[in-house]
Design a protein around this motif. Structure first.
Motif, PDB file in Angstrom:
ATOM      1  N   PHE A  81       0.852  -1.191   0.000  1.00  0.00           N
ATOM      2  CA  PHE A  81       0.000   0.000   0.000  1.00  0.00           C
ATOM      3  C   PHE A  81       0.883   1.234   0.000  1.00  0.00           C
ATOM      4  O   PHE A  81       1.718   1.424   0.892  1.00  0.00           O
ATOM      5  N   ASP A  82       0.676   2.100  -0.997  1.00  0.00           N
ATOM      6  CA  ASP A  82       1.476   3.312  -1.135  1.00  0.00           C
ATOM      7  C   ASP A  82       0.827   4.444  -0.338  1.00  0.00           C
ATOM      8  O   ASP A  82       0.061   5.246  -0.876  1.00  0.00           O
ATOM      9  N   LEU A  83       1.155   4.507   0.941  1.00  0.00           N
ATOM     10  CA  LEU A  83       0.557   5.498   1.820  1.00  0.00           C
ATOM     11  C   LEU A  83       0.936   6.919   1.397  1.00  0.00           C
ATOM     12  O   LEU A  83       0.103   7.826   1.426  1.00  0.00           O
ATOM     13  N   VAL A  84       2.168   7.120   0.993  1.00  0.00           N
ATOM     14  CA  VAL A  84       2.619   8.463   0.618  1.00  0.00           C
ATOM     15  C   VAL A  84       1.822   8.992  -0.571  1.00  0.00           C
ATOM     16  O   VAL A  84       1.351  10.136  -0.568  1.00  0.00           O
ATOM     17  N   ALA A  85       1.631   8.180  -1.586  1.00  0.00           N
ATOM     18  CA  ALA A  85       0.850   8.606  -2.756  1.00  0.00           C
ATOM     19  C   ALA A  85      -0.588   8.896  -2.363  1.00  0.00           C
ATOM     20  O   ALA A  85      -1.204   9.849  -2.854  1.00  0.00           O
ATOM     21  N   PHE A  86      -1.125   8.093  -1.467  1.00  0.00           N
ATOM     22  CA  PHE A  86      -2.504   8.295  -1.025  1.00  0.00           C
ATOM     23  C   PHE A  86      -2.626   9.595  -0.230  1.00  0.00           C
ATOM     24  O   PHE A  86      -3.570  10.362  -0.416  1.00  0.00           O
ATOM     25  N   GLN A  87      -1.677   9.840   0.661  1.00  0.00           N
ATOM     26  CA  GLN A  87      -1.676  11.087   1.424  1.00  0.00           C
ATOM     27  C   GLN A  87      -1.622  12.295   0.486  1.00  0.00           C
ATOM     28  O   GLN A  87      -2.324  13.294   0.697  1.00  0.00           O
ATOM     29  N   GLU A  88      -0.811  12.208  -0.549  1.00  0.00           N
ATOM     30  CA  GLU A  88      -0.691  13.308  -1.513  1.00  0.00           C
ATOM     31  C   GLU A  88      -2.013  13.558  -2.225  1.00  0.00           C
ATOM     32  O   GLU A  88      -2.405  14.710  -2.450  1.00  0.00           O
ATOM     33  N   MET A  89      -2.724  12.487  -2.592  1.00  0.00           N
ATOM     34  CA  MET A  89      -4.027  12.654  -3.229  1.00  0.00           C
ATOM     35  C   MET A  89      -4.990  13.363  -2.291  1.00  0.00           C
ATOM     36  O   MET A  89      -5.702  14.291  -2.697  1.00  0.00           O
ATOM     37  N   MET A  90      -5.012  12.967  -1.037  1.00  0.00           N
ATOM     38  CA  MET A  90      -5.947  13.578  -0.097  1.00  0.00           C
ATOM     39  C   MET A  90      -5.631  15.054   0.119  1.00  0.00           C
ATOM     40  O   MET A  90      -6.535  15.889   0.189  1.00  0.00           O
ATOM     41  N   VAL A  91      -4.365  15.387   0.223  1.00  0.00           N
ATOM     42  CA  VAL A  91      -3.955  16.770   0.464  1.00  0.00           C
ATOM     43  C   VAL A  91      -4.153  17.643  -0.767  1.00  0.00           C
ATOM     44  O   VAL A  91      -4.578  18.796  -0.666  1.00  0.00           O
ATOM     45  N   ASN A  92      -3.899  17.096  -1.948  1.00  0.00           N
ATOM     46  CA  ASN A  92      -3.925  17.903  -3.172  1.00  0.00           C
ATOM     47  C   ASN A  92      -5.263  17.926  -3.886  1.00  0.00           C
ATOM     48  O   ASN A  92      -5.582  18.913  -4.562  1.00  0.00           O
ATOM     49  N   VAL A  93      -6.060  16.870  -3.743  1.00  0.00           N
ATOM     50  CA  VAL A  93      -7.341  16.783  -4.457  1.00  0.00           C
ATOM     51  C   VAL A  93      -8.518  17.093  -3.545  1.00  0.00           C
ATOM     52  O   VAL A  93      -9.420  17.852  -3.926  1.00  0.00           O
ATOM     53  N   PHE A  94      -8.532  16.559  -2.341  1.00  0.00           N
ATOM     54  CA  PHE A  94      -9.697  16.690  -1.469  1.00  0.00           C
ATOM     55  C   PHE A  94      -9.615  17.900  -0.528  1.00  0.00           C
ATOM     56  O   PHE A  94     -10.576  18.664  -0.409  1.00  0.00           O
ATOM     57  N   TYR A  95      -8.486  18.060   0.146  1.00  0.00           N
ATOM     58  CA  TYR A  95      -8.402  19.129   1.138  1.00  0.00           C
ATOM     59  C   TYR A  95      -8.689  20.520   0.577  1.00  0.00           C
ATOM     60  O   TYR A  95      -9.402  21.305   1.236  1.00  0.00           O
ATOM     61  N   PRO A  96      -8.180  20.892  -0.600  1.00  0.00           N
ATOM     62  CA  PRO A  96      -8.482  22.245  -1.095  1.00  0.00           C
ATOM     63  C   PRO A  96      -9.971  22.522  -1.219  1.00  0.00           C
ATOM     64  O   PRO A  96     -10.431  23.635  -0.910  1.00  0.00           O
ATOM     65  N   LEU A  97     -10.751  21.538  -1.629  1.00  0.00           N
ATOM     66  CA  LEU A  97     -12.205  21.717  -1.716  1.00  0.00           C
ATOM     67  C   LEU A  97     -12.824  21.781  -0.330  1.00  0.00           C
ATOM     68  O   LEU A  97     -13.717  22.597  -0.068  1.00  0.00           O
ATOM     69  N   ASN A  98     -12.366  20.926   0.582  1.00  0.00           N
ATOM     70  CA  ASN A  98     -12.875  20.950   1.964  1.00  0.00           C
ATOM     71  C   ASN A  98     -12.637  22.314   2.586  1.00  0.00           C
ATOM     72  O   ASN A  98     -13.546  22.923   3.167  1.00  0.00           O
ATOM     73  N   ASN A  99     -11.424  22.790   2.479  1.00  0.00           N
ATOM     74  CA  ASN A  99     -11.049  24.069   3.068  1.00  0.00           C
ATOM     75  C   ASN A  99     -11.801  25.228   2.418  1.00  0.00           C
ATOM     76  O   ASN A  99     -12.275  26.144   3.111  1.00  0.00           O
ATOM     77  N   ASP A 100     -11.937  25.183   1.095  1.00  0.00           N
ATOM     78  CA  ASP A 100     -12.636  26.245   0.379  1.00  0.00           C
ATOM     79  C   ASP A 100     -14.087  26.334   0.825  1.00  0.00           C
ATOM     80  O   ASP A 100     -14.620  27.433   1.034  1.00  0.00           O
ATOM     81  N   PHE A 101     -14.714  25.185   1.005  1.00  0.00           N
ATOM     82  CA  PHE A 101     -16.115  25.231   1.426  1.00  0.00           C
ATOM     83  C   PHE A 101     -16.248  25.795   2.832  1.00  0.00           C
ATOM     84  O   PHE A 101     -17.116  26.641   3.096  1.00  0.00           O
ATOM     85  N   LEU A 102     -15.418  25.340   3.750  1.00  0.00           N
ATOM     86  CA  LEU A 102     -15.529  25.799   5.135  1.00  0.00           C
ATOM     87  C   LEU A 102     -15.193  27.270   5.298  1.00  0.00           C
ATOM     88  O   LEU A 102     -15.678  27.922   6.231  1.00  0.00           O
ATOM     89  N   THR A 103     -14.398  27.811   4.402  1.00  0.00           N
ATOM     90  CA  THR A 103     -14.015  29.220   4.513  1.00  0.00           C
ATOM     91  C   THR A 103     -14.865  30.135   3.648  1.00  0.00           C
ATOM     92  O   THR A 103     -15.078  31.302   3.994  1.00  0.00           O
ATOM     93  N   ARG A 104     -15.391  29.622   2.509  1.00  0.00           N
ATOM     94  CA  ARG A 104     -16.128  30.492   1.585  1.00  0.00           C
ATOM     95  C   ARG A 104     -17.582  30.074   1.361  1.00  0.00           C
ATOM     96  O   ARG A 104     -18.388  30.856   0.871  1.00  0.00           O
ATOM     97  N   HIS A 105     -17.915  28.831   1.653  1.00  0.00           N
ATOM     98  CA  HIS A 105     -19.280  28.327   1.464  1.00  0.00           C
ATOM     99  C   HIS A 105     -19.831  28.613   0.064  1.00  0.00           C
ATOM    100  O   HIS A 105     -20.981  29.016  -0.114  1.00  0.00           O
TER     101      HIS A 105
END
Length: 419
Positions: free
Chosen positions: A185-209
């Motif tokens: 299991f490539d944990l590093v690649a998975f972590q990168e996907m979560m940080v680069n693909v998912f987190y920006p949308l999560n953060n954008d919604f919580l800050t800008r709605h």
């Protein structure tokens, strides 16, 4: 990790368990966490730990060990929960992933069902490996997660893209946390996907709605994005992200923060404290969904040493009792709920509790019952009845219909939370 003051009154603070987590360590601490929390409630808060507890999202090492031992012994209700898992088509080692470069939820070209089916398969195969020890299931879970982390680059669509980023973000992390350390299991690649693909949308919604009035979006929109931020923080050992989620839960401006998600409190004729849920005037499907989304946040925080379950005099428990009571067919009080909509904050109101989808079964109740009743020893009359009389034994994705609502929570609470 939390910035909440350790000196506030007990029921208004995060009931810190970090002292036990730091000093006991390993399986001993995890096993302790699986039992009653009577001795933990008074543990004073300490400085943020330098490392996170792993596994430490929906399941800690004690949860996994207990399920493994009980299933091997053929003991119910764990065996019944295990049988629901192994019977699910998503839990088979023959599952083939279907990764996409772009996931679309909302608008033209929707394909997000591909993702939530693969998430259910990854999580369920990961559970089978953790509890049953079958390497074929571990290999399949690893294969699914690797396929997505090496392929997915974009989550998009209309406003619903934020739901996709939130719900599937926190759920993906659960499977990855269970597979942490698995060979292949490539944990590093998975972590990168979560940080680069998912987190920006999560953060954008919580800050800008999405550029809307702060009260425009229902509680679940905030909650799923908070859950994703928290899960990504744990998965990547990032205290700032974890803190972001905790802080929003306790004091955020949107409808997912605790005081806004549970705006009105009352006591019924039997003396039980109730809390009106923000979506109760909308429909019961989304209301019950909220129990699962907020429950996931509270459980993840619990496993990292923060008791959000009890924050603000156990306000979430009061909401769970309210939602359970109404969905059991009993009546609950309702205060007219008024909020601002759109970009202009034009007022809209709901005057009665909604009967739509009343009694709908979702696998959210085991987590709540076994926490409040078995860990804390509290009388959770309505939550308990909802679990034992309606929901038990809990299944997971694929057991509750083919539409997205059946995949908004990962399930299998009987297997993993029974105590």
């Amino acid at each position: 990790m939390s910035r909440i003051s350790p000196h506030q009154p007990l029921e208004h603070d995060l009931l810190s368990r970090r002292g036990l987590l730091r000093t006991a360590g390993g399986l001993t601490a995890a096993l302790a966490l699986g039992g009653t929390a009577a001795v933990l409630a008074g543990t004073p808060a300490g400085a943020a730990p330098t490392t996170f507890i792993h596994p430490g999202m929906l399941h800690n090492a004690g949860d996994i060990h207990r399920a493994k031992v009980r299933v091997a012994a053929g003991t119910d209700p764990w065996l019944s929960g295990w049988n629901r898992l192994t019977a699910n088509s998503h839990a088979q080692s023959t599952w083939t992933p279907n990764p996409q470069a772009t996931i679309i939820r909302g608008g033209t070209g929707e394909n997000y069902g591909i993702l939530y089916n693969d998430i259910a398969a990854a999580y369920q195969n990961a559970l089978r490996w953790q509890v049953g020890g079958t390497s074929a299931n571990g290999d399949t879970a690893s294969k699914i997660l690797n396929a997505w982390s090496s392929t997915l680059t974009t989550v998009t669509g209309n406003a619903d893209r934020f739901l996709a980023a939130g719900i599937y973000g926190w759920e993906l992390c659960q499977a990855a946390e269970l597979m942490r350390g698995y060979a292949g299991f490539d944990l590093v690649a998975f972590q990168e996907m979560m940080v680069n693909v998912f987190y920006p949308l999560n953060n954008d919604f919580l800050t800008r709605h999405n550029g809307a009035c702060i009260t425009n979006y229902w509680a679940n929109w905030d909650l799923c994005n908070m859950a994703s931020v928290m899960a990504i923080g744990i998965l990547t050992d990032n205290a700032a992200k974890y803190d972001q989620a905790v802080t929003y839960f306790t004091s955020g401006a949107g409808n997912g923060s605790l005081a806004h998600a549970v705006p009105y409190l009352s006591t019924d004729s039997d003396g039980y404290a109730l809390g009106q849920w923000q979506e109760s005037g909308r429909d019961q499907g989304h209301t019950v969904m909220g129990m699962g989304q907020m429950g996931a946040i509270c459980e993840m925080a619990w496993n990292q040493g923060d008791d959000l379950y009890s924050y603000d005099s156990r306000r979430f428990m009061k909401a769970a009792q309210y939602v359970a009571k109404y969905n059991l067919g009993q009546e609950v009080p309702y205060t007219t709920y008024t909020w601002g909509t759109g970009q202009s904050c034009a007022q809209s109101s709901q005057t009665v509790v909604a009967a739509g989808s009343r009694g709908q079964v979702r696998p959210v109740w085991a987590m709540l019952h076994f926490h409040y009743n078995r860990r804390l020893g509290l009388d959770d009359k309505y939550v308990s009845a909802m679990y034992y009389n309606v929901a038990s034994p809990e299944g997971g994705g694929g057991d509750y219909g083919a539409t997205s609502g059946g995949y908004d929570q990962l399930g299998f609470g009987t297997l993993m939370y029974a105590k």
